[in-house]
Write an enzyme that holds these catalytic residues in place. Structure first.
Site, short mmCIF file in Angstrom:
data_model
loop_
_atom_site.label_atom_id
_atom_site.label_comp_id
_atom_site.label_asym_id
_atom_site.label_seq_id
_atom_site.Cartn_x
_atom_site.Cartn_y
_atom_site.Cartn_z
N ARG A 154 0.85 -1.19 0.00
CA ARG A 154 0.00 0.00 0.00
C ARG A 154 0.88 1.24 0.00
NH1 ARG A 154 -1.93 -3.58 3.91
NH2 ARG A 154 -4.04 -4.41 3.53
N LYS A 178 -1.81 -3.11 8.04
CA LYS A 178 -2.92 -2.71 8.91
C LYS A 178 -2.90 -3.53 10.19
CE LYS A 178 -6.04 -1.15 5.25
NZ LYS A 178 -7.36 -1.36 4.59
N ARG A 250 -0.93 -1.96 -6.81
CA ARG A 250 -1.18 -3.09 -5.91
C ARG A 250 -2.16 -4.08 -6.56
NH1 ARG A 250 -1.12 -4.59 -0.43
NH2 ARG A 250 -3.09 -5.26 0.49
#
Length: 308
Positions: A154, A178, A250
């Site tokens: 990301r 994350k 991505r």
């Protein structure tokens, strides 16, 4: 009972100090909770099932399914916290049935020939650089874009990489995704590794004064917005009229690997997805590509075998 506004502050403090959520997540939680508290007809506990139901009806009318899903998740997490802290004895969400289908949105990818044209333009700019400053900037832009496509990370992960996260000896990069989940990605392409070596050599003085891997002209961390602008600028130079975002690299990384018969569970790990369900969206993209290929390029299309 305690005021809901005060409880909201306690909850956000808990998310920041104990759960260590990042700024963007905290901001989203704050927006969703403020909206919720401004709409329900009470400023203190208890919140009834009927109030929740009315609120859900309201946001379903106002927002797209993806936004509704996020807002529900924010409010549910808040009530789960109240229940966990024994501020409430009964969670009103337990009495609600929350079932709605979010429409599948296929991720947008970049055709391989456009990625090739984009990267080729970056290398041409480096060779044509008229000043040392332009040459250094070109080396940095090449390293950024090569690493973005080589790893499928990301943009937020790329821009928060520290120098210690990149190990050129082992040809790997440590990514914090994350929820602070870690994953290692191997860098298998020698040209990508060379781009990173050359960038680090050119920026040796700047990198000695910071922990970040990618820096701007003020020697601060390269921002997500700077990378977006970088892509727009190089697309214009390359004559690419397609709107390209960092996240599309991505998506392209995942889709192209899937089309090359890489097992989807390996792709899941490389992307840092907690659930295979999230990764399976790329299967739909791959099937759509397959349909296009077979409808346009299958040799049967050129045959004339009909009867008289």
């Amino acid at each position: 009972m305690e005021n809901l506004k005060a409880l909201e502050k306690k909850y956000l403090d808990y998310c920041r100090d104990q759960k260590e959520l990042n700024f963007k997540t905290l901001k989203a939680y704050g927006i969703d909770l403020q909206q919720f508290l401004s709409i329900i007809p009470t400023d203190s506990l208890p919140v009834s099932k009927e109030m929740l139901s009315d609120y859900l009806t309201h946001i379903h009318k106002q927002y797209k399914p993806k936004s509704v899903k996020r807002k529900i998740a924010s409010i549910k997490a808040f009530f789960h916290y109240l229940e966990y802290e024994e501020i409430i004895t009964e969670n009103p969400f337990n009495k609600l049935r929350l079932q709605f289908r979010e429409p599948i949105r296929l991720p947008k990818t970049i055709p391989l020939h456009i990625i090739e044209a984009f990267l080729s333009t970056l290398y041409r700019e480096e060779r044509a650089a008229s000043t040392p400053y332009k040459h250094k900037t070109a080396l940095r832009d090449i390293a950024v874009m090569e690493l973005l496509f080589a790893t499928g990370m990301r943009i937020s992960e790329l821009c928060t990489l520290k120098q210690a996260n990149l190990d050129l000896q082992s040809k790997s990069v440590l990514i914090f995704g994350k929820g602070a989940k870690e994953r290692f990605i191997q860098i298998g392409n020698e040209q990508v590794l060379s781009a990173l070596y050359r960038y680090k050599e050119a920026f040796a003085n700047e990198l000695a004064r910071t922990e970040w891997l990618f820096v701007n002209r003020l020697e601060g961390r390269l921002s997500e917005q700077s990378v977006r602008y970088m892509i727009v600028r190089h697309c214009q130079i390359a004559g690419i009229d397609m709107h390209i975002t960092p996240h599309m690299f991505r998506h392209s990384f995942a889709t192209l690997l899937l089309e090359a018969d890489v097992d989807i569970r390996y792709i899941q790990k490389m992307l840092g997805h907690s659930s295979i369900t999230t990764t399976e969206i790329y299967t739909s993209v791959s099937m759509a590509k397959q349909k296009e290929i077979l409808s346009r390029k299958h040799p049967r299309n050129g045959m004339e075998v009909g009867g008289e």
